[in-house]
Design a protein around this motif. Sequence first.
Motif, mmCIF file in Angstrom:
data_model
loop_
_atom_site.group_PDB
_atom_site.id
_atom_site.type_symbol
_atom_site.label_atom_id
_atom_site.label_comp_id
_atom_site.label_asym_id
_atom_site.label_seq_id
_atom_site.Cartn_x
_atom_site.Cartn_y
_atom_site.Cartn_z
ATOM 1 N N GLU A 127 0.828 -1.204 0.000
ATOM 2 C CA GLU A 127 0.000 0.000 0.000
ATOM 3 C C GLU A 127 0.864 1.257 0.000
ATOM 4 O O GLU A 127 0.565 2.235 -0.686
ATOM 5 N N ASP A 128 1.951 1.229 0.762
ATOM 6 C CA ASP A 128 2.798 2.418 0.869
ATOM 7 C C ASP A 128 3.514 2.712 -0.442
ATOM 8 O O ASP A 128 3.601 3.874 -0.862
ATOM 9 N N VAL A 129 4.027 1.673 -1.108
ATOM 10 C CA VAL A 129 4.762 1.902 -2.364
ATOM 11 C C VAL A 129 3.830 1.982 -3.561
ATOM 12 O O VAL A 129 4.253 2.296 -4.665
ATOM 13 N N ARG A 130 2.536 1.644 -3.357
ATOM 14 C CA ARG A 130 1.496 1.745 -4.378
ATOM 15 C C ARG A 130 1.760 0.836 -5.574
ATOM 16 O O ARG A 130 1.646 1.232 -6.739
ATOM 17 N N GLY A 131 2.131 -0.403 -5.261
ATOM 18 C CA GLY A 131 2.370 -1.393 -6.303
ATOM 19 C C GLY A 131 2.819 -2.695 -5.675
ATOM 20 O O GLY A 131 2.738 -2.859 -4.454
ATOM 21 N N ILE A 132 3.289 -3.603 -6.513
ATOM 22 C CA ILE A 132 3.635 -4.940 -6.034
ATOM 23 C C ILE A 132 5.120 -5.197 -6.241
ATOM 24 O O ILE A 132 5.639 -5.086 -7.353
ATOM 25 N N VAL A 133 5.791 -5.528 -5.143
ATOM 26 C CA VAL A 133 7.171 -6.009 -5.186
ATOM 27 C C VAL A 133 7.190 -7.387 -4.527
ATOM 28 O O VAL A 133 6.504 -7.619 -3.527
ATOM 29 N N THR A 134 7.970 -8.290 -5.095
ATOM 30 C CA THR A 134 7.963 -9.676 -4.627
ATOM 31 C C THR A 134 9.258 -10.065 -3.937
ATOM 32 O O THR A 134 9.262 -10.556 -2.812
ATOM 33 N N ARG A 135 10.391 -9.842 -4.609
ATOM 34 C CA ARG A 135 11.686 -10.266 -4.074
ATOM 35 C C ARG A 135 12.243 -9.181 -3.158
ATOM 36 O O ARG A 135 13.110 -8.404 -3.541
ATOM 37 N N VAL A 136 11.746 -9.143 -1.942
ATOM 38 C CA VAL A 136 12.250 -8.169 -0.974
ATOM 39 C C VAL A 136 12.683 -8.832 0.330
ATOM 40 O O VAL A 136 13.023 -8.152 1.287
ATOM 41 N N GLY A 137 12.669 -10.169 0.398
ATOM 42 C CA GLY A 137 13.226 -10.864 1.546
ATOM 43 C C GLY A 137 12.239 -11.659 2.366
ATOM 44 O O GLY A 137 12.562 -12.729 2.875
ATOM 45 N N ASP A 138 11.000 -11.169 2.511
ATOM 46 C CA ASP A 138 10.046 -11.884 3.361
ATOM 47 C C ASP A 138 9.626 -13.207 2.737
ATOM 48 O O ASP A 138 9.258 -14.146 3.439
ATOM 49 N N GLU A 139 9.690 -13.301 1.399
ATOM 50 C CA GLU A 139 9.273 -14.541 0.740
ATOM 51 C C GLU A 139 10.424 -15.547 0.635
ATOM 52 O O GLU A 139 10.198 -16.755 0.641
ATOM 53 N N THR A 140 11.657 -15.063 0.546
ATOM 54 C CA THR A 140 12.783 -15.981 0.378
ATOM 55 C C THR A 140 13.303 -16.529 1.694
ATOM 56 O O THR A 140 13.854 -17.633 1.735
ATOM 57 N N VAL A 141 13.132 -15.790 2.779
ATOM 58 C CA VAL A 141 13.621 -16.293 4.073
ATOM 59 C C VAL A 141 12.853 -17.541 4.496
ATOM 60 O O VAL A 141 13.366 -18.385 5.232
ATOM 61 N N GLY A 142 11.621 -17.701 3.991
ATOM 62 C CA GLY A 142 10.837 -18.890 4.314
ATOM 63 C C GLY A 142 11.495 -20.178 3.867
ATOM 64 O O GLY A 142 11.269 -21.246 4.446
#
Length: 490
Positions: free
Chosen positions: A93-108
């Motif tokens: 919401e803050d950046v007003r778009g979609i980013v995927t590879r920012v760390g929260d998905e890969t640390v899993g």
Amino acid sequence: MAMIRTGNQYRDSIRDGRRVWINGERVKDVTTHPMFKPIVDIRARIYDMAHEAKYRDIMTYEEDGERFAIGLKLPYTQQDWHDKRRATDTILEDVRGIVTRVGDETVGEMWSLYDGQDVLKEVDPRFSENIARHISLVTKNDPFHVSANTDPKGDRSKRPQDQDPDMLLHVVKETDAGIVVRGAKYETAAAYANQAFAKPTIANWGDDKLSEYAVGFICDLSSPNLRFIARTGFAGRAPIEDYPLANRFDEIDVLVIYDDVLIPWENVLFYQHTRAAAFIRATLHRYSAFAFVQRNLKLADLMIGAALWNVKQTGLEKQPAVQEKLATLACYREGINAHLTAAIATAERSPAGLLMPNQSLLMTGRVLACSQLHEMIHLARELCGGQICVTPDAACFRDPEAGKWLSKYYTLNDEWQSEDRRKLLAFARDLLNSDYAGHRLTFQLFAQSPPFAHLAAVYRNFDWSEPLRFTKEAAGLSDQVYGRQKIAAE
């Protein structure tokens, strides 16, 4: 009170002399290069959000007087997953778009390996200790952590040993200091990240128990023996007014060359043991699929919004045929939402004691989100209409002579003037129709695995015993048949 790092600290951490190429050009500084800067700035923004009073309690949690990132926290409770979901939504919401590879998905992916510590102990107890230590370091040091997964592979009809062995990342030498690896990996965001979890892509090891290709490790992306060769970026190709998404949210994919890179023993998570490699391949998305599918949900919101604003502009929202298409998009969106919500509500305890989303619901939700995505994109195109592929660029709208005509033909009424109409059509074109849009659709096959792997994950995680039990009762089958088939299913 200690805090996680800032955006500028992140930028400084990747100004380390790494060797990066894009468009045949050696990049001097990835934080300022026009094709890298927009996405680096967004990742820096995520770090800075954790320091702002408005977002601090959403983005971070406190433990022993220190603050840590919610996205990197090991999940033990349902609330942990609700907090992660809220933090990701807040970022988008803050950046007003979609980013995927920012760390929260890969640390899993690291958490999946944490669940496999018993497997690692069979190889060497040090490896199990390494994974626990690295998860702790990720939480404390707050690096930008990415995934090194796909190799060039070469001729897949041949074994790696029967062709150029470097087609798959492998160990070429052991030393007292660690292992030396050679090969290449495709890694999204690696050129502007801090570290990568590298692991093999081979799915079928045959009867091999040991292999130089069965290796997993943490790689410091500032290593001098790495080279980063990036695909052409989308940012800067055309004005941001015409391509507002491509110019801000392009997460650049890189072929990372490992040219005899030393991996210290303390960074090796498994080595040679093919069972460990097979385990991580089977459980790789046990946690990270949640973050990926959540992005599909936000993409569905953007498609619905772009389509609905378009039909509202032109006064078509009351037509039954239009409402039917909008409802189909809404069903797709709510289907993803239901799977994510239910996966948390019925979450399961993992082998290491973590709380993982209900695997059957998460994996079937991923199949829904990915398998129907291309159809939903085309449905949104239909609702937006053909003007998304024929509308002139912003410069023409500003031209003194051409702009008069465009203002006349793109102004719909007092509420919808030509500039708002142009902005919406440009946004919809970039979301649904541009080179960037096509790339994002294809990226699903790379980031989330191909469809057959999605279905294989469903097969492994679905509870087949309940349909067998109910059908056995309904058909009056004997207990002996049911017992044998239940064992086979398990």
